[in-house]
Design a protein around this motif. Structure first.
Motif, short mmCIF file in Angstrom:
data_model
loop_
_atom_site.label_atom_id
_atom_site.label_comp_id
_atom_site.label_asym_id
_atom_site.label_seq_id
_atom_site.Cartn_x
_atom_site.Cartn_y
_atom_site.Cartn_z
N SER A 185 0.82 -1.21 0.00
CA SER A 185 0.00 0.00 0.00
C SER A 185 0.86 1.27 0.00
O SER A 185 0.59 2.22 -0.73
N LEU A 186 1.92 1.28 0.82
CA LEU A 186 2.82 2.44 0.89
C LEU A 186 3.55 2.67 -0.43
O LEU A 186 3.83 3.80 -0.81
N LEU A 187 3.82 1.58 -1.14
CA LEU A 187 4.56 1.67 -2.39
C LEU A 187 3.70 2.11 -3.58
O LEU A 187 4.19 2.21 -4.70
N LYS A 188 2.44 2.41 -3.31
CA LYS A 188 1.57 2.94 -4.37
C LYS A 188 1.72 4.46 -4.49
O LYS A 188 1.14 5.09 -5.38
N ASN A 189 2.51 5.04 -3.60
CA ASN A 189 2.80 6.47 -3.63
C ASN A 189 4.22 6.70 -4.15
O ASN A 189 4.96 5.75 -4.42
N ARG A 190 4.58 7.96 -4.27
CA ARG A 190 5.96 8.27 -4.65
C ARG A 190 6.89 7.88 -3.51
O ARG A 190 6.62 8.16 -2.35
N VAL A 191 7.99 7.23 -3.87
CA VAL A 191 9.00 6.82 -2.89
C VAL A 191 10.37 7.24 -3.42
O VAL A 191 10.74 6.87 -4.54
N ASN A 192 11.07 8.01 -2.65
CA ASN A 192 12.43 8.42 -3.05
C ASN A 192 13.50 7.56 -2.37
O ASN A 192 14.53 7.27 -2.96
N ILE A 193 13.22 7.19 -1.12
CA ILE A 193 14.20 6.44 -0.31
C ILE A 193 13.49 5.28 0.37
O ILE A 193 12.42 5.44 0.95
N ALA A 194 14.10 4.11 0.31
CA ALA A 194 13.57 2.93 0.99
C ALA A 194 14.72 2.18 1.65
O ALA A 194 15.86 2.25 1.18
N SER A 195 14.42 1.49 2.73
CA SER A 195 15.46 0.77 3.47
C SER A 195 14.90 -0.53 4.01
O SER A 195 13.80 -0.54 4.57
N GLY A 196 15.64 -1.61 3.85
CA GLY A 196 15.13 -2.88 4.35
C GLY A 196 16.14 -4.00 4.26
O GLY A 196 17.34 -3.79 4.05
N THR A 197 15.63 -5.22 4.40
CA THR A 197 16.45 -6.42 4.39
C THR A 197 16.31 -7.15 3.05
O THR A 197 15.29 -7.01 2.37
N PRO A 198 17.31 -7.93 2.65
CA PRO A 198 17.30 -8.54 1.31
C PRO A 198 16.06 -9.37 0.99
O PRO A 198 15.51 -9.26 -0.10
N SER A 199 15.63 -10.22 1.93
CA SER A 199 14.52 -11.14 1.62
C SER A 199 13.22 -10.39 1.35
O SER A 199 12.51 -10.69 0.38
N ARG A 200 12.89 -9.38 2.16
CA ARG A 200 11.65 -8.63 1.96
C ARG A 200 11.73 -7.74 0.71
O ARG A 200 10.74 -7.60 -0.01
#
Length: 282
Positions: A185-200
């Protein structure tokens, strides 16, 4: 006899006094030399002290892009049991690596400043603005993707980029306390920066929720935890990362469409540089 002894004592006293003064003079000079030496390399000595005390923050002088690139490619070949062809190696230039500023530390709080420097004059447009632009900015497609070993480390690095995410919220891409549907749902908007783990991250790319059309820099958090593990050495996470890299990033790097930023101290940096010198000598 008594007079003779008195004379000897009177002769020895001046000599003994002179000897006692010389070491003091030498000690004083030594301190001055040390002080002057530390002032000439100032930041390096200070960073060295911080590194020994704050290894987890990666507060060290970064290696040159060529050293970082060679380290990364060695890790890639070793972990995957492959040998890159000469054609592939020629395609991967030093420019594929973000040249991290020597004037800034590499702790979590400085990441935003490093990213601003990496995007030069376009940093505000690429990293701060929050409006979707038709045919130019696709939803869910970040310009910067930070990859870490854990949720906690991902959050820590995002904190260092708060100044860039006031208008356009950064998205957390890990499984801990975060549902997949919520992230979609969050990724349906504009995203400039994202941070996370490889599997997800890979899972979200696989289901086409996370886009790569704008991706310009991947930040690889090579911070070492208290057990000595990093993104490139922690079992399972390491395998998940290379799986993600091979499937979605390697070709983009070869084509010159993507840059990598190795964020943190390169493990065994001195050994690595030593091998390069040895190879050059041969």
């Amino acid at each position: 006899m008594g007079a003779g002894k008195t004379e000897k004592k009177s002769l020895r006293n001046p000599k003994s006094n002179t000897k006692s003064l010389r070491p003091k003079i030498k000690r004083t000079k030594k301190k001055k030399n040390n002080n002057s030496k530390s002032s000439t390399i100032g930041a390096i000595n200070n960073d060295g002290n911080k590194t020994s005390r704050n290894t987890e923050t990666g507060d060290v002088q970064p290696a040159s892009p060529s050293h970082q690139l060679r380290f990364f490619l060695n890790q890639f070949q070793s972990a995957n049991g492959v040998q890159l062809s000469s054609l592939e190696l020629e395609s991967i230039k030093d420019a594929c690596v973000v040249d991290v500023s020597r004037d800034l530390s590499q702790d979590g709080s400085s990441l935003g400043k490093h990213m601003k420097a990496a995007f030069v004059s376009s940093w505000k447009e690429d990293l701060c603005e929050g409006q979707l632009l038709e045919d130019k900015i696709e939803p869910g497609s970040p310009a910067v993707l930070v990859i870490s070993t854990s949720a906690l480390r991902s959050i820590e690095l995002l904190r260092g980029m708060r100044s860039l995410t006031r208008e356009c919220r950064a998205v957390k891409l890990f499984s801990k306390h975060m549902k997949l549907d919520e992230q979609v749902s969050l990724l349906k908007n504009r995203v400039n920066i994202a941070s996370g783990t490889p599997s997800r991250i890979k899972k979200l790319i696989d289901i086409e929720a996370l886009g790569l059309s704008r991706l310009a820099v991947i930040v690889l958090d090579i911070y070492t935890d208290v057990k000595g593990y990093s993104l490139l050495t922690l079992p399972q996470v390491r395998d998940e990362f290379w799986d993600l890299y091979k499937n979605y990033f390697h070709q983009r790097l070869l084509q010159g469409d993507l840059r990598i930023c190795l964020y943190g101290p390169i493990p065994n940096g001195n050994d690595f540089e030593g091998k390069r010198k040895g190879a050059a000598d041969e």
